[in-house]
Design a protein around this motif. Structure first.
Motif, PDB file in Angstrom:
ATOM      1  N   ALA A 145       0.807  -1.226   0.000  1.00 24.03           N
ATOM      2  CA  ALA A 145       0.000   0.000   0.000  1.00 24.03           C
ATOM      3  C   ALA A 145       0.841   1.277   0.000  1.00 24.03           C
ATOM      4  N   LEU A 146       2.143   1.158   0.167  1.00 22.59           N
ATOM      5  CA  LEU A 146       3.005   2.336   0.188  1.00 22.59           C
ATOM      6  C   LEU A 146       2.974   3.069  -1.151  1.00 22.59           C
ATOM      7  N   SER A 147       3.251   4.368  -1.095  1.00 18.82           N
ATOM      8  CA  SER A 147       3.255   5.163  -2.326  1.00 18.82           C
ATOM      9  C   SER A 147       4.584   5.076  -3.078  1.00 18.82           C
ATOM     10  N   ARG A 148       5.564   4.400  -2.519  1.00 17.04           N
ATOM     11  CA  ARG A 148       6.849   4.214  -3.218  1.00 17.04           C
ATOM     12  C   ARG A 148       6.628   3.432  -4.499  1.00 17.04           C
ATOM     13  N   LYS A 149       7.382   3.764  -5.534  1.00 16.67           N
ATOM     14  CA  LYS A 149       7.144   3.084  -6.805  1.00 16.67           C
ATOM     15  C   LYS A 149       7.612   1.632  -6.798  1.00 16.67           C
ATOM     16  N   ASP A 150       8.487   1.260  -5.868  1.00 18.84           N
ATOM     17  CA  ASP A 150       8.915  -0.140  -5.797  1.00 18.84           C
ATOM     18  C   ASP A 150       8.064  -0.989  -4.849  1.00 18.84           C
ATOM     19  N   ALA A 151       7.081  -0.396  -4.225  1.00 16.43           N
ATOM     20  CA  ALA A 151       6.261  -1.119  -3.241  1.00 16.43           C
ATOM     21  C   ALA A 151       5.489  -2.281  -3.858  1.00 16.43           C
ATOM     22  N   ARG A 152       5.171  -2.188  -5.114  1.00 18.33           N
ATOM     23  CA  ARG A 152       4.415  -3.266  -5.772  1.00 18.33           C
ATOM     24  C   ARG A 152       5.316  -4.341  -6.375  1.00 18.33           C
ATOM     25  N   THR A 153       6.611  -4.040  -6.492  1.00 19.98           N
ATOM     26  CA  THR A 153       7.497  -5.001  -7.159  1.00 19.98           C
ATOM     27  C   THR A 153       8.541  -5.633  -6.250  1.00 19.98           C
ATOM     28  N   VAL A 154       8.755  -5.088  -5.053  1.00 19.83           N
ATOM     29  CA  VAL A 154       9.747  -5.679  -4.155  1.00 19.83           C
ATOM     30  C   VAL A 154       9.298  -7.105  -3.803  1.00 19.83           C
ATOM     31  N   PRO A 155      10.174  -8.088  -3.978  1.00 24.93           N
ATOM     32  CA  PRO A 155       9.779  -9.469  -3.703  1.00 24.93           C
ATOM     33  C   PRO A 155       9.527  -9.718  -2.212  1.00 24.93           C
ATOM     34  N   ILE A 156       8.427 -10.369  -1.929  1.00 25.31           N
ATOM     35  CA  ILE A 156       8.092 -10.758  -0.560  1.00 25.31           C
ATOM     36  C   ILE A 156       7.831 -12.258  -0.570  1.00 25.31           C
ATOM     37  N   LEU A 157       8.582 -12.965   0.254  1.00 25.24           N
ATOM     38  CA  LEU A 157       8.560 -14.416   0.298  1.00 25.24           C
ATOM     39  C   LEU A 157       8.106 -14.871   1.676  1.00 25.24           C
ATOM     40  N   ALA A 158       7.064 -15.686   1.726  1.00 21.43           N
ATOM     41  CA  ALA A 158       6.595 -16.255   2.986  1.00 21.43           C
ATOM     42  C   ALA A 158       7.431 -17.481   3.315  1.00 21.43           C
ATOM     43  N   MET A 159       7.908 -17.559   4.548  1.00 21.58           N
ATOM     44  CA  MET A 159       8.591 -18.749   5.039  1.00 21.58           C
ATOM     45  C   MET A 159       7.904 -19.111   6.351  1.00 21.58           C
ATOM     46  N   THR A 160       7.088 -20.142   6.310  1.00 18.28           N
ATOM     47  CA  THR A 160       6.225 -20.451   7.436  1.00 18.28           C
ATOM     48  C   THR A 160       5.997 -21.946   7.575  1.00 18.28           C
ATOM     49  N   ALA A 161       5.585 -22.348   8.758  1.00 16.68           N
ATOM     50  CA  ALA A 161       5.214 -23.747   8.988  1.00 16.68           C
ATOM     51  C   ALA A 161       3.792 -24.016   8.500  1.00 16.68           C
ATOM     52  N   ASP A 162       3.050 -22.965   8.202  1.00 13.73           N
ATOM     53  CA  ASP A 162       1.684 -23.100   7.688  1.00 13.73           C
ATOM     54  C   ASP A 162       1.758 -23.495   6.221  1.00 13.73           C
ATOM     55  N   ALA A 163       1.466 -24.759   5.933  1.00 14.69           N
ATOM     56  CA  ALA A 163       1.721 -25.289   4.593  1.00 14.69           C
ATOM     57  C   ALA A 163       0.482 -25.814   3.878  1.00 14.69           C
ATOM     58  N   PHE A 164      -0.698 -25.594   4.445  1.00 13.16           N
ATOM     59  CA  PHE A 164      -1.914 -26.044   3.780  1.00 13.16           C
ATOM     60  C   PHE A 164      -2.249 -25.104   2.624  1.00 13.16           C
ATOM     61  N   LEU A 165      -3.038 -25.584   1.684  1.00 17.83           N
ATOM     62  CA  LEU A 165      -3.394 -24.797   0.506  1.00 17.83           C
ATOM     63  C   LEU A 165      -4.010 -23.458   0.888  1.00 17.83           C
ATOM     64  N   ASN A 166      -4.887 -23.455   1.887  1.00 22.59           N
ATOM     65  CA  ASN A 166      -5.516 -22.179   2.272  1.00 22.59           C
ATOM     66  C   ASN A 166      -4.498 -21.209   2.873  1.00 22.59           C
ATOM     67  N   ASP A 167      -3.441 -21.716   3.511  1.00 24.02           N
ATOM     68  CA  ASP A 167      -2.375 -20.854   4.035  1.00 24.02           C
ATOM     69  C   ASP A 167      -1.599 -20.214   2.886  1.00 24.02           C
ATOM     70  N   ILE A 168      -1.305 -20.994   1.877  1.00 19.88           N
ATOM     71  CA  ILE A 168      -0.593 -20.484   0.695  1.00 19.88           C
ATOM     72  C   ILE A 168      -1.448 -19.434  -0.007  1.00 19.88           C
ATOM     73  N   GLN A 169      -2.722 -19.719  -0.168  1.00 18.90           N
ATOM     74  CA  GLN A 169      -3.635 -18.773  -0.819  1.00 18.90           C
ATOM     75  C   GLN A 169      -3.736 -17.471  -0.028  1.00 18.90           C
ATOM     76  N   LYS A 170      -3.733 -17.574   1.296  1.00 21.58           N
ATOM     77  CA  LYS A 170      -3.798 -16.379   2.137  1.00 21.58           C
ATOM     78  C   LYS A 170      -2.546 -15.515   1.955  1.00 21.58           C
ATOM     79  N   CYS A 171      -1.383 -16.156   1.849  1.00 15.46           N
ATOM     80  CA  CYS A 171      -0.139 -15.421   1.608  1.00 15.46           C
ATOM     81  C   CYS A 171      -0.185 -14.692   0.270  1.00 15.46           C
TER      82      CYS A 171
END
Length: 69
Positions: free
Chosen positions: A10-36
């Motif tokens: 939601a930031l107004s920075r122009k890279d806010a939509r493209t900076v890679p964000i990677l989830a690393m979690t023990a939550d591994a069910f399909l609905n957890d992945i979809q939520k991420c």
């Protein structure tokens, strides 16, 4: 996690939509992945983290970002 990703996207920075964000979690069910993904993350890795998969995922995300910018 989710709220931090949403705040970054939601930031107004122009890279806010493209900076890679990677989830690393023990939550591994399909609905957890979809939520991420719905929160704006680019990828999901479940624990235990396998280094080769982590490096491959980071490389893939960086290559994709480079093509977008």
């Amino acid at each position: 996690g989710y709220r931090a990703t949403e705040a970054i996207r939601a930031l107004s920075r122009k890279d806010a939509r493209t900076v890679p964000i990677l989830a690393m979690t023990a939550d591994a069910f399909l609905n957890d992945i979809q939520k991420c993904m719905a929160a704006g993350m680019n990828a999901h890795l479940s624990k235990p983290i396998h280094p080769v998969l982590l490096y491959q995922t980071i490389l893939e995300l960086l290559r994709k970002r480079q093509k977008e910018t």
